[in-house]
Structures are given as structure tokens and as C-alpha cells.
Design an enzyme around this catalytic site. Structure first.
Site, PDB file in Angstrom:
ATOM      1  N   VAL A 102       0.864  -1.174   0.000  1.00  0.00           N
ATOM      2  CA  VAL A 102       0.000   0.000   0.000  1.00  0.00           C
ATOM      3  C   VAL A 102       0.902   1.227   0.000  1.00  0.00           C
ATOM      4  O   VAL A 102       1.927   1.258   0.677  1.00  0.00           O
ATOM      5  CB  VAL A 102      -0.913   0.029   1.244  1.00  0.00           C
ATOM      6  CG1 VAL A 102      -1.807   1.268   1.232  1.00  0.00           C
ATOM      7  CG2 VAL A 102      -1.757  -1.239   1.330  1.00  0.00           C
ATOM      8  N   CYS A 103       0.540   2.220  -0.784  1.00  0.00           N
ATOM      9  CA  CYS A 103       1.232   3.500  -0.780  1.00  0.00           C
ATOM     10  C   CYS A 103       2.712   3.292  -1.118  1.00  0.00           C
ATOM     11  O   CYS A 103       3.044   2.552  -2.044  1.00  0.00           O
ATOM     12  CB  CYS A 103       1.016   4.170   0.584  1.00  0.00           C
ATOM     13  SG  CYS A 103       1.359   5.937   0.649  1.00  0.00           S
ATOM     14  N   THR A 104       3.624   3.893  -0.370  1.00  0.00           N
ATOM     15  CA  THR A 104       5.045   3.793  -0.690  1.00  0.00           C
ATOM     16  C   THR A 104       5.658   2.460  -0.282  1.00  0.00           C
ATOM     17  O   THR A 104       6.863   2.259  -0.467  1.00  0.00           O
ATOM     18  CB  THR A 104       5.833   4.945  -0.036  1.00  0.00           C
ATOM     19  OG1 THR A 104       5.571   4.951   1.374  1.00  0.00           O
ATOM     20  CG2 THR A 104       5.430   6.278  -0.641  1.00  0.00           C
TER      21      THR A 104
END
Length: 227
Positions: A102-104
């Protein structure tokens, strides 16, 4: 009786807690899953909010996982050169059904060499980091490329979790969890993407993150040089 799914989410200092707690809530809602919060020790780790997160299992004690998930946050910067974490991810990826983020968190997967030649999503502010590490940028909210499933920024974690359950189990299982958590978003503003946010809002956000972004790209370049 089939064995329960083994699902592990990495936790680490300065994690964006919603990146982790969104998919955690989804995964933990599946009755046939054992969910682990993984870190080097069992000591609580500070998120990027006042919330502390207590790991439930160490990396060393972790069993083979069906799903490994790496959340994001500025704490991922320090993971890019953390060989203990990167080696753990490589080992788990060898036999996992799905390698996810998720995300970075996708940048950490990429630094481990796990997204080379794969399409992947990340937070909008970090997209330029992925090609530096051999990945192909996707702007999808949830990107599926073979057994790599990656989510965009922060709130995409719930979508990521539901997508993984649908792939692993069934769409009906995912929809049942969606109903349980009443995931029926209707945001009050249309500012959740750089494509739709007012220009002045985007400018404010870009100014706030410019120093951290510069640092991250430097660390990504160093990680790329080690690959």
C-alpha cells in the site's frame, strides 16, 4: 479442514498507520485467515501519528505466508537500505501467493528487486521513484500484475485488502467483508487526487512534501545503485 490463510503485514517506525490498518481490518474480517503484524522485535513501534503499533510476531519467527503486505509512510525511507527487511521480503515472496503493498510500500518491494518488470501503484507523490528501481508506474488505485497487487496512497489500503480477498477466496467473500465494514465511501470533497484537487491545494501539498521527497529520491537512487 483447509489450513487458514497466513497473512503478514510489515510494521515499522514512522509507518502511516492507515496504510496498514485499512487492509488489516479487511484481512482480519476473513474467518479463515491468521493475520500477523511483523517486525524485528515485539516492541511497540511509533506510527506517524500518536498511535503505537505492537507487532505480534518477529520476522525471524514468521511462517511462510500466503500474502505479504508492505504498508507505506516516511518510515519506508529507512527500509530501502535495510537488508534484514529486504531479505525477509525476498524469502517470503518466493512462495507467497500474493506479494502486496500500500502506498510507498511498493518502493520497498521494488528495492528488494520484487517489482522489476512489474506494473505497480504507489502514492502519487512517489511515482517517479518506481522506474528508478525497475518497476513500471501504474496510476490505478489497485494494480494487479500477475501475483503482485499494489495499492495507491493511504486510503487505497481498504481497496487493496478487498481485492486480495477476492483473488484469494472469491468476490462474494470480499463483498461480505465490504458490507461488514460498511465500506461505502462518499468523500465530502473531490480533492483526493492531484488530477482533481484544486490547483492551490495541490501547490500547498507539494510545498509541504518537497524536502521529504528530495530525501526519498536520494535514498531511492542509492538503493537503485545497490541493485
Amino acid at each position: 479442514m483447509p489450513k487458514p490463510l497466513q497473512i503478514g503485514l510489515l510494521v515499522f517506525p514512522n509507518i502511516t498507520q492507515l496504510d496498514m490498518t485499512g487492509p488489516l481490518q479487511v484481512f482480519a474480517s476473513h474467518p479463515d485467515a491468521e493475520v500477523h503484524l511483523l517486525w524485528k522485535s515485539l516492541d511497540p513501534v511509533q506510527s506517524d501519528t500518536p498511535l503505537f503499533i505492537t507487532p505480534t510476531m518477529t520476522l525471524a519467527d514468521c511462517p511462510p505466508l500466503d500474502v505479504i503486505c508492505v504498508p507505506g509512510g516516511y518510515g519506508t525511507d529507512d527500509l530501502l537500505a535495510d537488508e534484514e527487511v529486504l531479505s525477509f521480503l525476498r524469502r517470503q515472496a518466493e512462495n507467497a501467493q500474493y506479494v502486496t503493498s500500500v502506498c510507498t510500500g511498493s518502493i520497498v518491494l521494488a528495492a528488494a528487486g520484487l517489482l522489476k518488470g512489474y506494473r505497480a501503484a504507489t502514492h502519487w507523490s512517489a511515482r517517479e521513484a518506481l522506474p528508478m528501481l525497475g518497476a513500471i508506474v501504474s496510476t490505478e488505485r489497485v494494480c494487479i500484475d500477475r501475483n503482485r497487487i499494489t495499492g495507491g496512497g493511504v486510503t487505497a489500503g481498504i481497496d487493496l485488502g478487498l481485492t486480495v480477498i477476492a483473488e484469494l477466496v472469491s468476490q462474494q467473500a470480499a463483498e461480505t467483508i465490504q458490507l461488514r465494514i460498511e465500506y461505502n465511501p462518499a468523500p465530502p470533497f473531490d480533492a483526493g487526487s492531484p488530477d482533481t484537487a484544486p490547483a492551490e491545494v495541490l501547490a500547498i501539498m507539494q510545498d509541504r512534501i518537497k524536502t521529504a521527497k528530495k530525501r526519498r529520491l536520494k535514498l531511492v537512487a542509492e538503493a537503485a545503485a545497490r541493485m
